[in-house]
Design an enzyme around this catalytic site. Structure first.
Site, short mmCIF file in Angstrom:
data_model
loop_
_atom_site.label_atom_id
_atom_site.label_comp_id
_atom_site.label_asym_id
_atom_site.label_seq_id
_atom_site.Cartn_x
_atom_site.Cartn_y
_atom_site.Cartn_z
N HIS A 87 0.86 -1.18 0.00
CA HIS A 87 0.00 0.00 0.00
C HIS A 87 0.90 1.24 0.00
O HIS A 87 2.01 1.20 0.53
CB HIS A 87 -0.83 -0.07 1.28
CG HIS A 87 -1.88 0.99 1.43
ND1 HIS A 87 -1.61 2.28 1.83
CD2 HIS A 87 -3.23 0.93 1.27
CE1 HIS A 87 -2.75 2.96 1.91
NE2 HIS A 87 -3.73 2.17 1.56
N ASP B 220 3.17 -4.58 7.91
CA ASP B 220 1.97 -3.76 7.77
C ASP B 220 0.77 -4.68 8.01
O ASP B 220 0.43 -5.50 7.17
CB ASP B 220 1.94 -3.16 6.36
CG ASP B 220 0.64 -2.41 6.08
OD1 ASP B 220 -0.29 -2.46 6.91
OD2 ASP B 220 0.57 -1.77 5.01
N GLN C 60 -4.39 -4.87 6.94
CA GLN C 60 -5.38 -5.85 6.48
C GLN C 60 -5.30 -7.15 7.27
O GLN C 60 -6.30 -7.86 7.42
CB GLN C 60 -5.18 -6.17 4.99
CG GLN C 60 -5.42 -4.99 4.06
CD GLN C 60 -6.83 -4.45 4.14
OE1 GLN C 60 -7.78 -5.17 4.47
NE2 GLN C 60 -6.99 -3.17 3.85
N LYS D 202 -10.32 -0.38 10.65
CA LYS D 202 -10.56 -1.53 9.77
C LYS D 202 -10.91 -2.78 10.55
O LYS D 202 -11.09 -3.85 9.98
CB LYS D 202 -9.30 -1.81 8.93
CG LYS D 202 -8.96 -0.70 7.94
CD LYS D 202 -7.81 -1.11 7.07
CE LYS D 202 -7.08 0.05 6.45
NZ LYS D 202 -7.67 0.52 5.20
N CYS E 66 -4.86 2.70 -3.52
CA CYS E 66 -3.58 3.11 -2.92
C CYS E 66 -2.48 2.10 -3.19
O CYS E 66 -1.61 1.87 -2.33
CB CYS E 66 -3.71 3.38 -1.43
SG CYS E 66 -4.81 4.72 -1.04
C1 LIG Z 1 -2.33 -2.84 3.47
C2 LIG Z 1 -2.64 -1.47 3.98
N1 LIG Z 1 -1.69 -0.73 4.54
C3 LIG Z 1 -1.93 0.49 5.03
C4 LIG Z 1 -3.17 1.06 4.96
C5 LIG Z 1 -3.36 2.44 5.50
O1 LIG Z 1 -4.22 2.47 6.58
P1 LIG Z 1 -4.67 3.84 7.21
O2 LIG Z 1 -5.26 4.64 6.10
O3 LIG Z 1 -5.65 3.47 8.24
O4 LIG Z 1 -3.44 4.48 7.76
C6 LIG Z 1 -4.21 0.34 4.37
C7 LIG Z 1 -5.58 0.87 4.28
O5 LIG Z 1 -6.03 1.57 3.46
C8 LIG Z 1 -3.93 -0.95 3.87
O6 LIG Z 1 -4.89 -1.67 3.28
#
Ligand SMILES: Cc1ncc(COP(=O)(O)O)c(C=O)c1O
Lengths: 130, 410
Positions: free
Chosen positions: B123, B200, B203, B226, B365
């Protein structure tokens, strides 16, 4: 059903008007939106009076952006540069003749975004920054 | 234990909503999940009955608020099996947690010529902070490639893991492909060359049982919103020894022990990394979300999603013109991204919305991953504990209907 996807919108998408390129364009206008991949490239040739004589577009994207580009090219033929520069977002949405919600405004306005970028770099008429 | 899906659904009041006169089918939990009653109630009770700033007052309300907020930390620590509560730092979200590591550990430990190993399925929030760090420190980013069916090319890992690699940052589950990555194996091999590993978990943590000691990672980042919790609260887990050695992130109240005019000393963990008034009620809400998920059992949650997604994959794959990204059901979580008959994802998401179905359209993203797969945008349906196979049926029917409507466009 929401009738954004009206027959004439689908028709413009399937059979785009003024698709292609011009031999000697005076104005080249591009917009691209990396978030969805919508891309519009518009070429405009002016007549001696500075009116739009010819216009063509190419692009890729959703039905709304592509239909809007096709409809847009039809509407701007014959207009003066000043008229082009003063086109508003609402006027472009009105050309579409279909309900565009806030979630699709950006798609529908892609040709206007391109045109404004093109006019900014149009050398002979720097004051026409829309 | 199997999820009692009807009871779970009854816990989520938003599922009663009608969208365009159709029952809501919410298939965008990978972006942000819906919230169950216990979370809503815990947050309302916190505001109504025991709200005050934390860590400061000697009066009853402040003490109660501090207790609830800090209890949430204990719940999170136990949820991911951290060794100690000091290893759980509250942030705003995954993104902030990753940036915290980049700005503190990264600046102190990454230098010219060093390498940071990422994967092609990250991401943006697990790419951009490292780009910023690498530019600042003269370091280099390298990427573990993905296969055409959306798995990590694990046979390339050892080649890429040389002595220049100081950090490996990898997702536990792709938010586009759904792929569940072998993080344990990656940690083992990265540690063998002395690299630090950040996982990370944005998910992974909401959907899978997670044990940081078993995974062995040095850092784990995830978001409350999430995993049935509120937005505005996230978590950075870090191994205590690493956190102790890191300089603080933001300066301000709460993160200090003593402030003089020209210098200060830092508070103990975890507060060293929590400057200013935190997201108090959101923290309490996250604690309630953890209780909720633990009450159901993460094994049961994961099993329910596996079953639902396996059915959805089968159903969708049968549609002519369907291209589903990512690996088969057994290697993935609740995410199903696809392209369908050259229909642009925006148009598809729009037409599905008219059927009450919420899906995501775009690059989610993950632009580098889409580029790798030769795509600009996809449509993504993501399933969570409250989704059902019947909803997958409705999705398939709505897709067929969209194809019929747009069929007129040739
Ligand atoms: C794999 C992954 N990493 C990071 C994020 C970023 O999360 P957040 O927007 O809550 O910081 C997301 C969510 O959009 C994600 O799916």
């Amino acid at each position: 059903m929401d009738d954004l996807y009206r027959e004439h919108i689908l028709d413009h998408y399937a059979h785009p008007r003024n698709r292609g390129r011009l031999e000697a364009p005076d104005i080249i206008a591009d917009a691209d939106d990396p978030s969805c991949g919508d891309q519009v490239h518009i070429e405009i040739a002016l007549d001696p009076e500075g009116r739009i004589a010819q216009v063509a577009f190419e692009g890729e994207g959703c039905i709304v952006s592509m239909a809007s580009a096709s409809i847009f090219t039809e509407h701007i033929k014959g207009k003066s540069l000043e008229e082009l520069a003063s086109l508003t977002e609402e006027e472009v949405l009105a050309m579409l003749d279909a309900p565009v919600g806030s979630n699709r405004r950006r798609c529908a306005l892609t040709p206007l975004t391109a045109l404004r970028a093109g006019l900014r770099t149009y050398p002979k008429n720097p004051s026409s920054d829309g | 234990m199997k999820l009692d899906i009807e009871r779970v659904r009854a816990d989520f009041p938003i599922l009663l909503r009608q969208i365009h006169d159709k029952p809501l089918i919410f298939l965008d939990s990978a972006a942000s999940s819906q919230k169950p009653l216990p979370v809503l109630q815990a947050m309302e009770a916190a505001y109504r009955q025991c709200y005050a700033n934390v860590h400061r007052g000697v009066y009853t309300l402040s003490e109660e608020a501090t207790c609830s907020y800090e209890a949430a930390r204990d719940k999170v620590a136990s949820f991911i099996n951290a060794r100690a509560r000091e290893e759980v730092i509250f942030t705003r979200n995954t993104t902030e947690a990753i940036n915290l590591v980049a700005y503190t550990w990264g600046r102190a430990n990454i230098g010219p010529g060093d390498r940071i190993l990422l994967t092609e399925m990250e991401h943006h929030s697990n790419i951009v902070p490292w780009q910023v760090l690498a530019q600042e420190r003269g370091a280099e980013l390298v990427y573990l490639p993905v296969t055409d069916d959306g798995r990590l090319q694990m046979d390339r890992l050892d080649d890429l893991l040389d002595e220049r690699v100081k950090l490996v940052a990898v997702t536990m589950m792709s938010n586009v492909l759904g792929t569940i990555t072998p993080v344990r194996e990656i940690v083992r091999r990265a540690h063998a060359i002395g690299a630090v590993v950040l996982v990370d978990g944005a998910q992974g943590v909401p959907h899978l049982p997670v044990d940081v000691q078993d995974i062995g990672c040095d850092f784990l980042a995830f978001s409350g919103h999430k995993m049935c919790g509120p937005s505005g609260i996230g978590v950075l887990y870090g191994r205590e020894a690493l956190l102790e050695g890191m300089p603080p992130f933001l300066g301000g109240g709460d993160m200090i022990r003593r402030v003089e005019l020209h210098r200060s000393t830092w508070n103990d963990l975890p507060w060293k990394f929590e400057a200013g008034t935190p997201a108090i009620v959101e923290g309490i809400g996250l604690g309630a979300a953890v209780d909720y998920l633990e009450g159901l059992g993460m094994e049961a949650v994961a099993a329910h999603e596996r079953e639902t997604v396996a059915y959805a994959l089968e159903r969708l794959a049968a549609l002519p013109g369907m291209r589903i990204l990512g690996p088969p059901a057994e290697a993935r979580g609740g995410v199903v991204a696809f392209t369908f008959r050259d229909i642009h994802p925006h148009d598809l998401a729009h037409l599905l919305d008219l059927e009450g179905i919420a899906v995501r359209a775009g690059h989610h993203c993950a632009q580098p991953l889409h580029k790798r797969l030769g795509l600009v945008a996809t449509t993504r349906a993501s399933f969570y504990l409250y989704n059902t196979p019947q909803e997958a049926d409705r999705l398939a029917e709505a897709l067929e209907k969209a194809a019929r409507i747009l069929g007129k466009a040739g």
